[in-house]
Design an enzyme around this catalytic site. Structure first.
Site: not given
Ligand code: ADP
Length: 415
Positions: A7, A95, A184, A245, A388
């Site tokens: 990643n 990723r 996601h 956010r 993940e």
């Protein structure tokens, strides 16, 4: 089969080496502060003796290539490594944040795939270039080893246009590709798969609501195993309230903030992405701090928590109607996995929807997964630890399998 999962970020490379025979982790590590005065590589190795070893190296890491060479050395180090030779790595899974509309599935990396990822850079200007750096360097260092790109957006490419389009002039979709993509996806797919396994049914027969609550938060409606609606949009700003956010707001606020505060468009973008959400309301973006503060009577911390829960419940209601029938509801990621108070607040009073929480089970510690619904609950509610890296490694193995079948078919045709 040993798979290396990468990643690659702008100044860091997260990595994991997995042995897919038992789906076990051999090494998990992080190269940080690439390009800064001093970099650091930290890793934990699980050499199969049951004893975890820790490894740390501080040195200058000027670029991704140096970082990748260091991590390869760490993995295959004669003394502290877990494999004898980097050649034992059979494939690398990467990723990639944004696959745009080009990728509905993971892809075996070729020059065309790299070009397609580059073409999607405008959709993820911070992430895709860093992901590409990792891919380019790994292709040099693992020449001849198959590499697979796994996209955060791919799982949501099954959304229908009625769900993914914004009610804007249609030409903005046709010309600028302005639409909702969702993110996601790797996490939502993984926990949906785990939930189906726990329910003892094929994923393709399950209707699920998956709720990923970490620093970024998103929810997905999964119909017969496919994403049909998700809360993040063209960018990871839409939907639920997150750490920093704002999630959904009235889009007219841009103009209002510009007129009333004189903010330009970059400042407004930064305000909504980095200074809003939980942090904007109460000054804290870690849910643990918010709990501590509200227990001491901090009113803004309580308000931030209440707003977070309210938005979550609103979305749960919406996704129930999108799906019509819901078999399972899954909580995952930092908040979803660990915060039983949040889960209880989110699901209280929903018996009419068929959701009955087992409060005692909910307060328990999850391992890989935990069932937190009461036996009479029509909807099974689970906490599932997201993984993940494992999902990327699984998809990498799947792509390799498909590629080898394709090669065999091609060879058969030639005969
Ligand atoms: P990311 O989205 O960066 O992968 P994580 O999924 O690790 O992040 O989630 C990080 C967030 O999880 C933290 O900011 C914190 O708010 C929350 N978190 C972690 N542990 C707990 C806990 N025990 N209780 C409540 N929230 C927690």
């Amino acid at each position: 089969m040993k798979i290396l999962v990468i990643n690659s970020g702008s100044s860091s490379i997260k990595y994991q080496l997995l042995d897919m025979a038992a789906e076990s982790i051999l090494v998990t590590g992080l190269v940080e502060r690439i390009g800064e005065a001093s970099g650091v590589l930290t890793a934990r190795t699980f050499p199969g003796t049951g004893v975890e070893k820790r490894f740390q190296l501080e040195t200058m890491i000027p670029d991704h290539s140096t970082g990748m060479q260091l991590l390869i050395k760490q993995i295959s180090d004669q003394q502290d490594g877990v494999i004898r030779d980097a050649a034992e790595i059979e494939a690398v899974g990467h990723r990639v944040v944004h696959g745009g509309e080009s990728f509905h599935q993971p892809a075996l990396i070729s020059e065309e795939v790299i070009q397609a990822i580059s073409a999607n850079v405008p959709l993820a200007p911070l992430h895709n270039p860093a992901n590409l750096d990792g891919i380019r360097v790994a292709r040099q260092l693992f020449a001849g080893v198959p590499q697979v790109a796994v996209f955060d957006t791919a799982f949501h490419q099954s959304m229908p246009p009625s769900a993914f389009l914004y009610a804007l002039p249609y030409e903005l979709y046709e010309q600028e590709r302005i639409r909702r993509y969702g993110f996601h996806g790797t996490s939502h797919k993984f926990v949906a798969g785990e939930c189906a396994r726990v329910l003892g049914r094929p994923l393709a027969a399950c209707n699920l609501i998956t709720i990923h609550l970490g620093n970024g938060c998103s929810m997905t409606a999964v119909e017969n195993g496919r994403s049909v609606e998700t809360s993040l949009g063209m960018t990871p700003l839409e939907g639920l309230i997150m750490g920093t956010r704002c999630g959904d707001i009235d889009p007219a606020l841009h103009a209002i903030l510009h007129r009333s505060r004189g903010l330009d468009i970059e400042e407004i973008d930064a305000l909504l992405n980095r200074e809003s959400g939980l942090k904007g309301v109460c000054g804290m973006n870690d849910m643990r701090d918010i709990h501590a503060a509200r227990q001491q009577g901090n009113k803004l911390a309580q308000l931030a928590f209440d707003m977070f829960v309210h938005r979550l419940r609103k979305y749960i209601g919406a996704y129930f109607v999108v799906l019509g029938r819901v078999d399972g509801l899954v909580f995952t990621a930092g908040i979803g996995e660990n915060d039983h108070m949040l889960r209880e607040a989110a699901l209280s009073g929903l018996e009419n929807l068929g959701i009955v929480l087992d409060r005692e089970a909910n307060a328990g510690k999850p391992g890989e997964w935990l069932r937190i619904s009461a036996p009479q609950s029509r909807v099974e509610v689970l906490v599932v630890r997201t993984n993940e890296e494992l999902e990327i490694a699984r998809q990498t193995v799947e792509v390799l399998g498909q590629a080898s079948v394709a090669t065999q078919l091609e060879a058969g045709r030639q005969i």
